[in-house]
Design an enzyme around this catalytic site. Sequence first.
Site, PDB file in Angstrom:
ATOM      1  N   ARG A 118       2.073 -38.159 113.728  1.00 11.62           N
ATOM      2  CA  ARG A 118       3.578 -39.450 113.272  1.00 11.62           C
ATOM      3  C   ARG A 118       2.778 -40.305 112.588  1.00 11.62           C
ATOM      4  NH1 ARG A 118       1.307 -40.383 118.784  1.00 11.62           N
ATOM      5  NH2 ARG A 118       2.428 -39.100 120.344  1.00 11.62           N
ATOM      6  N   LYS A 140      13.159 -39.180 100.737  1.00 13.24           N
ATOM      7  CA  LYS A 140      13.878 -38.153 101.683  1.00 13.24           C
ATOM      8  C   LYS A 140      13.134 -36.696 101.706  1.00 13.24           C
ATOM      9  CE  LYS A 140      18.506 -39.578 101.275  1.00 13.24           C
ATOM     10  NZ  LYS A 140      19.447 -38.266 100.615  1.00 13.24           N
ATOM     11  N   GLU A 182      21.237 -33.033  87.467  1.00 10.60           N
ATOM     12  CA  GLU A 182      21.325 -34.355  88.324  1.00 10.60           C
ATOM     13  C   GLU A 182      20.633 -35.539  87.024  1.00 10.60           C
ATOM     14  OE1 GLU A 182      21.177 -34.543  91.241  1.00 10.60           O
ATOM     15  OE2 GLU A 182      20.641 -32.792  91.918  1.00 10.60           O
ATOM     16  N   LYS A 224      17.068 -44.327  90.066  1.00 13.36           N
ATOM     17  CA  LYS A 224      17.172 -44.578  91.347  1.00 13.36           C
ATOM     18  C   LYS A 224      16.448 -44.932  92.222  1.00 13.36           C
ATOM     19  CE  LYS A 224      15.884 -40.351  94.846  1.00 13.36           C
ATOM     20  NZ  LYS A 224      16.428 -39.083  95.010  1.00 13.36           N
ATOM     21  N   GLU A 234      19.983 -44.847 103.161  1.00 14.44           N
ATOM     22  CA  GLU A 234      21.650 -43.966 102.506  1.00 14.44           C
ATOM     23  C   GLU A 234      22.431 -44.269 103.745  1.00 14.44           C
ATOM     24  OE1 GLU A 234      21.298 -40.902 100.803  1.00 14.44           O
ATOM     25  OE2 GLU A 234      23.208 -40.589 102.339  1.00 14.44           O
ATOM     26  N   ARG A 238      23.420 -46.144  98.627  1.00 14.70           N
ATOM     27  CA  ARG A 238      22.511 -44.338  98.143  1.00 14.70           C
ATOM     28  C   ARG A 238      23.416 -43.057  97.783  1.00 14.70           C
ATOM     29  NH1 ARG A 238      16.395 -42.779  99.948  1.00 14.70           N
ATOM     30  NH2 ARG A 238      16.441 -41.074  98.854  1.00 14.70           N
ATOM     31  N   ASN A 242      25.073 -38.771  95.493  1.00 10.86           N
ATOM     32  CA  ASN A 242      25.514 -37.698  95.810  1.00 10.86           C
ATOM     33  C   ASN A 242      26.410 -36.574  94.988  1.00 10.86           C
ATOM     34  OD1 ASN A 242      23.052 -36.583  97.901  1.00 10.86           O
ATOM     35  ND2 ASN A 242      24.354 -37.798  99.236  1.00 10.86           N
ATOM     36  N   HIS A 245      27.575 -33.296  95.493  1.00 14.39           N
ATOM     37  CA  HIS A 245      27.210 -32.454  96.516  1.00 14.39           C
ATOM     38  C   HIS A 245      27.385 -32.187  97.001  1.00 14.39           C
ATOM     39  CE1 HIS A 245      23.499 -34.319  93.945  1.00 14.39           C
ATOM     40  NE2 HIS A 245      21.967 -34.222  94.558  1.00 14.39           N
ATOM     41  N   HIS A 249      26.495 -28.741  97.991  1.00 13.72           N
ATOM     42  CA  HIS A 249      26.200 -27.836  99.295  1.00 13.72           C
ATOM     43  C   HIS A 249      26.575 -26.868  99.889  1.00 13.72           C
ATOM     44  CE1 HIS A 249      23.403 -31.561 100.610  1.00 13.72           C
ATOM     45  NE2 HIS A 249      23.719 -30.913  98.901  1.00 13.72           N
ATOM     46  N   HIS A 262      19.928 -25.397  93.427  1.00 11.59           N
ATOM     47  CA  HIS A 262      20.551 -26.485  93.852  1.00 11.59           C
ATOM     48  C   HIS A 262      21.226 -27.600  92.817  1.00 11.59           C
ATOM     49  CE1 HIS A 262      20.577 -30.484  96.208  1.00 11.59           C
ATOM     50  NE2 HIS A 262      20.514 -30.657  95.100  1.00 11.59           N
TER      51      HIS A 262
HETATM   52  P1  NAD Z   1      12.198 -25.049  94.291  1.00 13.61           P
HETATM   53  O1  NAD Z   1      11.258 -26.532  93.920  1.00 13.61           O
HETATM   54  O2  NAD Z   1      12.741 -24.621  94.581  1.00 13.61           O
HETATM   55  O3  NAD Z   1      11.628 -25.011  92.270  1.00 13.61           O
HETATM   56  C1  NAD Z   1      12.373 -23.914  91.053  1.00 13.61           C
HETATM   57  C2  NAD Z   1      11.932 -23.063  90.994  1.00 13.61           C
HETATM   58  O4  NAD Z   1      10.638 -23.076  89.949  1.00 13.61           O
HETATM   59  C3  NAD Z   1      10.836 -22.596  91.589  1.00 13.61           C
HETATM   60  O5  NAD Z   1      10.503 -20.803  91.886  1.00 13.61           O
HETATM   61  C4  NAD Z   1       9.430 -22.844  91.916  1.00 13.61           C
HETATM   62  O6  NAD Z   1       8.052 -22.528  92.020  1.00 13.61           O
HETATM   63  C5  NAD Z   1       9.482 -22.863  90.422  1.00 13.61           C
HETATM   64  N1  NAD Z   1       8.241 -23.774  89.819  1.00 13.61           N
HETATM   65  C6  NAD Z   1       8.612 -25.319  89.731  1.00 13.61           C
HETATM   66  N2  NAD Z   1       7.580 -25.740  88.880  1.00 13.61           N
HETATM   67  C7  NAD Z   1       7.516 -25.315  88.160  1.00 13.61           C
HETATM   68  C8  NAD Z   1       7.197 -25.061  86.486  1.00 13.61           C
HETATM   69  N3  NAD Z   1       6.225 -26.322  86.169  1.00 13.61           N
HETATM   70  N4  NAD Z   1       6.256 -23.904  85.848  1.00 13.61           N
HETATM   71  C9  NAD Z   1       7.407 -22.604  86.511  1.00 13.61           C
HETATM   72  N5  NAD Z   1       7.473 -22.828  87.558  1.00 13.61           N
HETATM   73  C10 NAD Z   1       7.772 -23.687  88.333  1.00 13.61           C
HETATM   74  O7  NAD Z   1      13.452 -26.109  93.212  1.00 13.61           O
HETATM   75  P2  NAD Z   1      14.010 -28.028  92.685  1.00 13.61           P
HETATM   76  O8  NAD Z   1      15.141 -27.691  91.960  1.00 13.61           O
HETATM   77  O9  NAD Z   1      12.478 -28.199  92.339  1.00 13.61           O
HETATM   78  O10 NAD Z   1      14.330 -28.580  94.122  1.00 13.61           O
HETATM   79  C11 NAD Z   1      15.281 -27.747  94.939  1.00 13.61           C
HETATM   80  C12 NAD Z   1      14.800 -28.610  96.409  1.00 13.61           C
HETATM   81  O11 NAD Z   1      15.542 -30.480  95.963  1.00 13.61           O
HETATM   82  C13 NAD Z   1      15.752 -28.797  97.099  1.00 13.61           C
HETATM   83  O12 NAD Z   1      15.858 -27.650  98.004  1.00 13.61           O
HETATM   84  C14 NAD Z   1      17.129 -29.596  97.281  1.00 13.61           C
HETATM   85  O13 NAD Z   1      17.670 -30.022  98.399  1.00 13.61           O
HETATM   86  C15 NAD Z   1      15.898 -30.572  97.502  1.00 13.61           C
HETATM   87  N6  NAD Z   1      16.707 -31.900  96.940  1.00 13.61           N
HETATM   88  C16 NAD Z   1      15.008 -32.805  97.241  1.00 13.61           C
HETATM   89  C17 NAD Z   1      15.818 -34.032  97.611  1.00 13.61           C
HETATM   90  C18 NAD Z   1      15.658 -35.359  97.968  1.00 13.61           C
HETATM   91  O14 NAD Z   1      15.833 -36.659  97.556  1.00 13.61           O
HETATM   92  N7  NAD Z   1      14.289 -34.834  98.873  1.00 13.61           N
HETATM   93  C19 NAD Z   1      16.798 -34.283  96.026  1.00 13.61           C
HETATM   94  C20 NAD Z   1      17.384 -33.350  95.222  1.00 13.61           C
HETATM   95  C21 NAD Z   1      16.447 -32.434  95.643  1.00 13.61           C
HETATM   96  N1  GLY Z   2      19.475 -36.759  95.591  1.00 10.38           N
HETATM   97  C1  GLY Z   2      19.873 -38.213  96.529  1.00 10.38           C
HETATM   98  C2  GLY Z   2      18.865 -38.924  97.281  1.00 10.38           C
HETATM   99  O1  GLY Z   2      17.573 -38.789  96.938  1.00 10.38           O
HETATM  100  O2  GLY Z   2      19.337 -40.004  98.060  1.00 10.38           O
END
Ligand code: NAD
Ligand code: GLY
Length: 364
Positions: A118, A140, A182, A224, A234, A238, A242, A245, A249, A262
């Site tokens: 939990r 998030k 971003e 942010k 949100e 917040r 997006n 987005h 998406h 993404h």
């Molecule tokens: P990712 O986590 O898939 O990383 C991208 C690629 O880079 C992967 O292959 C990873 O293994 C590689 N990688 C990471 N760091 C590295 C490094 N230092 N050197 C070499 N390779 C490396 O993609 P991302 O763009 O970081 O994240 C996308 C995700 O984030 C999506 O799922 C999206 O929905 C999510 N997201 C979440 C929020 C939130 O607020 N929680 C906001 C924006 C995006």
């Molecule tokens: N990436 C949008 C948020 O964190 O709200």
Amino acid sequence: MQTLKVDLGERSYPIFIGQGLLDRGLMQPYIKGQQVLIVTNETIAPLYLDRLVSSLPDSLKVDSVILPDGERYKDLDHVNMVFDALLNKRHNRTTTLIALGGGVVGDMTGFAAACYQRGVDFIQVPTTLLSQVDSSVGGKTGVNHPQGKNMIGAFHQPQCVVIDTDVLNTLPEKELSAGMAEVIKYGLIYDEAFLCYLEDHVDGLMGLQPDLLEQAIFRSCEIKAEVVAQDEKESGIRALLNLGHTFGHAIEADQGYGEWLHGEAVGAGTMMAADLSCRLGWISSGDVTRIKDILEAANLPIYPPTEMSADQFKNLMSVDKKVLDGQLRLVLLKQVGQAVVTSDFPVAKLDETLAAGTSLGQCC
Ligand code: NAD
Ligand code: GLY
């Protein structure tokens, strides 16, 4: 090193930003118990896992779990790998999870931390530009469902975020561009002066100049943090984070998660939001060209996939989390540096944008 605070009362936490932070021991004060589980993936583990493990005190029991790499594994089945590791290694409620990776690892680790017994503590060590400026901050967490991205999740804030700009040196260039989408977003929605800074320094940023990166990451996280502090869950402002987005998406879902990154989808989505804002008379065609130029300078796609029809977009956009009472709400630009969330636009204008394809931005 620069430090920022995300101000959320008893859930407040610091973000550390700078070079060489991975093994500076910054996270130690934020680990309360004796157990740690580092969650990473098969690409990042060989690069950074040993360094992170050796930076932690010997007194801690440190375990790790290595997930397969990719957005297509961001699902409940693979979060189970984290629960399995926690249970097999007998982690208790005082354990701390450390997410070492990009947004996929960060979102999955945070979600596992929100659910395990939990809710346990977790720390973000983001390794992509996108995760450093966006996903590691704000709490998030979650995973995808076949019917929609990030549809299963929880708000769960980390104990701290450690951003080492040096790790970006191993990041593929495409991923750097995705992160820039971003970064550019923050300028567009909130701070035109920051957009000017990015316009002036986009080449240096793409060339990984450490001082420029630190500044851009700092300002992105600062914006942010300000937004999240006002609206953690949100219910209002917040949603401005997006921009691009909802369109993005839809592109990701249509193409299959992971085909378009993404951030790439957000890049094309941002152009679509700019196009619609222009059709509504809110921003000028010169503004749209300015947005197109900076996205292109960051090597981002500016048009959606040619094969996606307006109907496909509408279908996929209708499952967006911003849909309220059946009404699609979009983040649009009132001006450069000022965004709004609105459902107050003629559907015919949206249709024009969805059908514009490679003419985006040309007829407003
Ligand atoms: P990712 O986590 O898939 O990383 C991208 C690629 O880079 C992967 O292959 C990873 O293994 C590689 N990688 C990471 N760091 C590295 C490094 N230092 N050197 C070499 N390779 C490396 O993609 P991302 O763009 O970081 O994240 C996308 C995700 O984030 C999506 O799922 C999206 O929905 C999510 N997201 C979440 C929020 C939130 O607020 N929680 C906001 C924006 C995006
Ligand atoms: N990436 C949008 C948020 O964190 O709200």
